[in-house]
Design a protein around this motif. Sequence first.
Motif, mmCIF file in Angstrom:
data_model
loop_
_atom_site.group_PDB
_atom_site.id
_atom_site.type_symbol
_atom_site.label_atom_id
_atom_site.label_comp_id
_atom_site.label_asym_id
_atom_site.label_seq_id
_atom_site.Cartn_x
_atom_site.Cartn_y
_atom_site.Cartn_z
ATOM 1 N N HIS A 2 0.826 -1.207 0.000
ATOM 2 C CA HIS A 2 0.000 0.000 0.000
ATOM 3 C C HIS A 2 0.860 1.257 0.000
ATOM 4 N N ALA A 3 2.122 1.141 -0.353
ATOM 5 C CA ALA A 3 3.056 2.259 -0.228
ATOM 6 C C ALA A 3 3.744 2.566 -1.553
ATOM 7 N N GLY A 4 2.988 2.490 -2.643
ATOM 8 C CA GLY A 4 3.556 2.836 -3.936
ATOM 9 C C GLY A 4 3.119 1.955 -5.076
ATOM 10 N N SER A 5 2.556 0.798 -4.787
ATOM 11 C CA SER A 5 2.027 -0.078 -5.832
ATOM 12 C C SER A 5 0.782 0.544 -6.457
ATOM 13 N N SER A 6 0.276 -0.075 -7.496
ATOM 14 C CA SER A 6 -0.963 0.364 -8.146
ATOM 15 C C SER A 6 -2.011 -0.734 -8.036
ATOM 16 N N TRP A 7 -3.206 -0.344 -7.612
ATOM 17 C CA TRP A 7 -4.345 -1.252 -7.485
ATOM 18 C C TRP A 7 -5.412 -0.827 -8.491
ATOM 19 N N PRO A 8 -5.813 -1.678 -9.408
ATOM 20 C CA PRO A 8 -6.806 -1.272 -10.402
ATOM 21 C C PRO A 8 -8.092 -0.719 -9.802
ATOM 22 N N HIS A 9 -8.603 -1.337 -8.738
ATOM 23 C CA HIS A 9 -9.868 -0.849 -8.175
ATOM 24 C C HIS A 9 -9.697 0.559 -7.615
ATOM 25 N N ASP A 10 -8.518 0.844 -7.055
ATOM 26 C CA ASP A 10 -8.223 2.154 -6.498
ATOM 27 C C ASP A 10 -8.260 3.204 -7.605
ATOM 28 N N THR A 11 -7.676 2.873 -8.737
ATOM 29 C CA THR A 11 -7.732 3.763 -9.895
ATOM 30 C C THR A 11 -9.168 3.952 -10.360
ATOM 31 N N ALA A 12 -9.948 2.873 -10.375
ATOM 32 C CA ALA A 12 -11.341 2.969 -10.832
ATOM 33 C C ALA A 12 -12.170 3.858 -9.925
ATOM 34 N N ILE A 13 -11.935 3.781 -8.617
ATOM 35 C CA ILE A 13 -12.665 4.653 -7.694
ATOM 36 C C ILE A 13 -12.342 6.106 -7.985
ATOM 37 N N ALA A 14 -11.059 6.404 -8.236
ATOM 38 C CA ALA A 14 -10.676 7.769 -8.588
ATOM 39 C C ALA A 14 -11.327 8.203 -9.893
ATOM 40 N N VAL A 15 -11.364 7.308 -10.884
ATOM 41 C CA VAL A 15 -11.983 7.633 -12.165
ATOM 42 C C VAL A 15 -13.465 7.963 -11.979
ATOM 43 N N ARG A 16 -14.159 7.172 -11.173
ATOM 44 C CA ARG A 16 -15.579 7.443 -10.890
ATOM 45 C C ARG A 16 -15.750 8.824 -10.285
ATOM 46 N N GLY A 17 -14.942 9.116 -9.262
ATOM 47 C CA GLY A 17 -15.071 10.395 -8.585
ATOM 48 C C GLY A 17 -14.712 11.574 -9.468
ATOM 49 N N LEU A 18 -13.666 11.414 -10.273
ATOM 50 C CA LEU A 18 -13.252 12.490 -11.168
ATOM 51 C C LEU A 18 -14.327 12.806 -12.199
ATOM 52 N N THR A 19 -14.933 11.782 -12.780
ATOM 53 C CA THR A 19 -15.989 12.035 -13.762
ATOM 54 C C THR A 19 -17.222 12.631 -13.095
ATOM 55 N N ALA A 20 -17.547 12.168 -11.894
ATOM 56 C CA ALA A 20 -18.719 12.699 -11.190
ATOM 57 C C ALA A 20 -18.546 14.176 -10.858
ATOM 58 N N ASP A 21 -17.321 14.587 -10.526
ATOM 59 C CA ASP A 21 -17.083 15.969 -10.115
ATOM 60 C C ASP A 21 -16.598 16.860 -11.252
ATOM 61 N N GLY A 22 -16.550 16.314 -12.478
ATOM 62 C CA GLY A 22 -16.279 17.159 -13.623
ATOM 63 C C GLY A 22 -14.834 17.316 -14.023
ATOM 64 N N PHE A 23 -14.030 16.259 -13.857
ATOM 65 C CA PHE A 23 -12.620 16.307 -14.249
ATOM 66 C C PHE A 23 -12.298 15.124 -15.167
ATOM 67 N N PRO A 24 -12.928 15.092 -16.332
ATOM 68 C CA PRO A 24 -12.784 13.919 -17.209
ATOM 69 C C PRO A 24 -11.381 13.749 -17.770
ATOM 70 N N GLY A 25 -10.616 14.821 -17.906
ATOM 71 C CA GLY A 25 -9.272 14.685 -18.461
ATOM 72 C C GLY A 25 -8.370 13.836 -17.592
ATOM 73 N N VAL A 26 -8.380 14.095 -16.291
ATOM 74 C CA VAL A 26 -7.579 13.288 -15.371
ATOM 75 C C VAL A 26 -8.125 11.859 -15.332
#
Length: 687
Positions: free
Chosen positions: A544-568
């Motif tokens: 949990h200190a630098g690796s990448s977790w696909p679900h973690d990325t997906a949660i960020a993608v959901r939140g970014l699109t919901a709040d209006g930041f589709p580019g990120v």
Amino acid sequence: MTASPASSPVPQPFLHDLVSCVRAPTVALSGADGQLRAAGAQGVLSHDRRVLSELRVDVDGHEPEPAGHGLRGAGHAHFTGIVRHLGDAGADPTVRLERQRFARTDGITESLELVNSARVPVVATVRLHVAADFAAADAIKQDGAQRGGRPPSSAPGGVEWDGGELRTTLSAPGATVEAHATGAVLSWAVELAPRSSWIVDVTVTAAFAAGPPANAFGPADAGWDAVTVTGRADLARLTERSVDDLGALALADPLAPGDTFLAAGSPWFFTLFGRDSLWAARFTLPLGTGVARGTLRTLARRQGTRHDPDTAEAPGKILHEVRIPTAGSRLPPVYFGTVDATALWVCLLHDAWRWGLPDDDVRDLLDPLEAALRWLTEEADPDGDGFLEYVDSSGRGLANQGWKDSGDSIQYPDGTIAEPPIALSEAQAYAHEAALAGADLLDAHRREGGDRLREWAAALRERFAAAFWVSDEKGRFPAIALDGAKRPVGTVTSNLGHLLGTGLLGPDDAAVVADRLGRPDLDAGYGLRTMSADAAGFNPLGYHAGSSWPHDTAIAVRGLTADGFPGVAASLAGGLLRVAPDFAYRLPELFAGTDARAGEPVLAYPAACRPQAWSAATVVALLQAALGLTADVPGGRLRVAPDPAFADWFPLRVEGLRVAGHPLTVAVDAAGHADVRTSAPLTVETA
């Protein structure tokens, strides 16, 4: 997950180079040559026991040399081995062993075919070396050691092992059986004419000797339609593999076999996990509400009713995980040590309602909803500071009780580990979202309490803004947590992504968080890192200190699109598509947080589980973000708004989706215009 590498006394066995055939609650783990050897985690596991620890083939004492293998489905693998000492003289191999493996809910079937393509006849002895040690999954996970085999009893064409609670039966028609102290050798004398083959099907079955014990979850059907993606080949392959894997992870509640949920993952987590099963069900709502219904009901059936410090149970609380009592887990068989599952349960109920969960099902869950909301707003804050927090008071539970549950996951920028009690940033975000979601559900069903929940959420939002925001040389951002002394743990982590889309942040603060998520210390080009590469404790292979977790990325993608930041969002989603081929389109639990921009290669995290439910479900969340797909069945609306930030995903057509129980197909042309086909009685809005 539990017992992560950071909290284990010795390293876990490597899984990344094993071929995994899955049909919950069974998995077969072998080398790329198809052999199940008495080494590491290899074997057939079922119900948290290794019911077969060896399944190794030789021909005249020679093991076939691997020539290729591949997955034909979540539970079907094919291996080809060359038998070099037989057949025609010359450079070209003419005899091979074809091996097909099929995972079943109660074991595996192994088809062995010796193929003679030579011009001469072949005479050979095919041997199958088998053993069963019945090691507990938790023990295998801790050290990977084989426990030796147990002596089987033999019968014509097969053997049987008594593992106490479980029994393993192996049927091998026509075999001569030689049992020994640690296993058995089964053999066939084979004579093959030129251009002919010999085949035998070996069946391995695991069954409970006296009926299933408590918490033994059974097989289930996820009930989804076939999902077809037309457009980008990588997205189509990732979707096909992921949805197949999700179906293979489906389990049923033994207390109500009609209730289906997704096991957290293979090979260690063929069971109900609060957080994991909830996120997987939430991601997959566009495939239908059946899994969400089963997950909600299965967890509600086990919702906390009393205070128990040993199990961390409390009235209204949603559990962390369930295990078979005799499976050897270091945690109690029903364990409640999670700070976030209760809020996520509420959020899933709300989202399933919006996607068309029938009103009768929603009404049946209103009492558990109110109990969950009471725990969130009253008991989840034991010291009264206004934030949800956790501490393991038993001394035998999890030290960290958010999704980053390893011992070193909550650390300061200099690498110092934070002291409990811990108030996680995302736990506050989930609670805020759950309070608003719960208020909407209560209002819609004419129950009291909605206004009080909205007031509570507003107060939490103000407290968070005052206590969590910190600064570094790059500017402001929310800390990952408050420690036991109420000091912000000011490390930049992927937890930032979990705050978006929950309503906890105002527009300006959300923009700051989106900007931090898009910077290269977090966005590695292969998805989101769990910790900034600038932190002292960063390690690309840190759990949990630098690796990448696909679900973690997906949660960020959901939140970014919901709040209006589709580019990120599109950048992060594109990173996962970039790595998918490296893992044969079966995204693992996690992988190394290496840097795509620096040309660093994709590296496996060797102990990562595959398939993992929330990793497999990630692709559905990414598709939903790209399509701009949102549902409000109670309001009679369905919206599809593809964003130009995802332009390189288009044209795109997705069939097999469902809304309000009706089929849904969405097509987006190269210009980003959407065409929506559904029989659901909804007003469709496109943009």
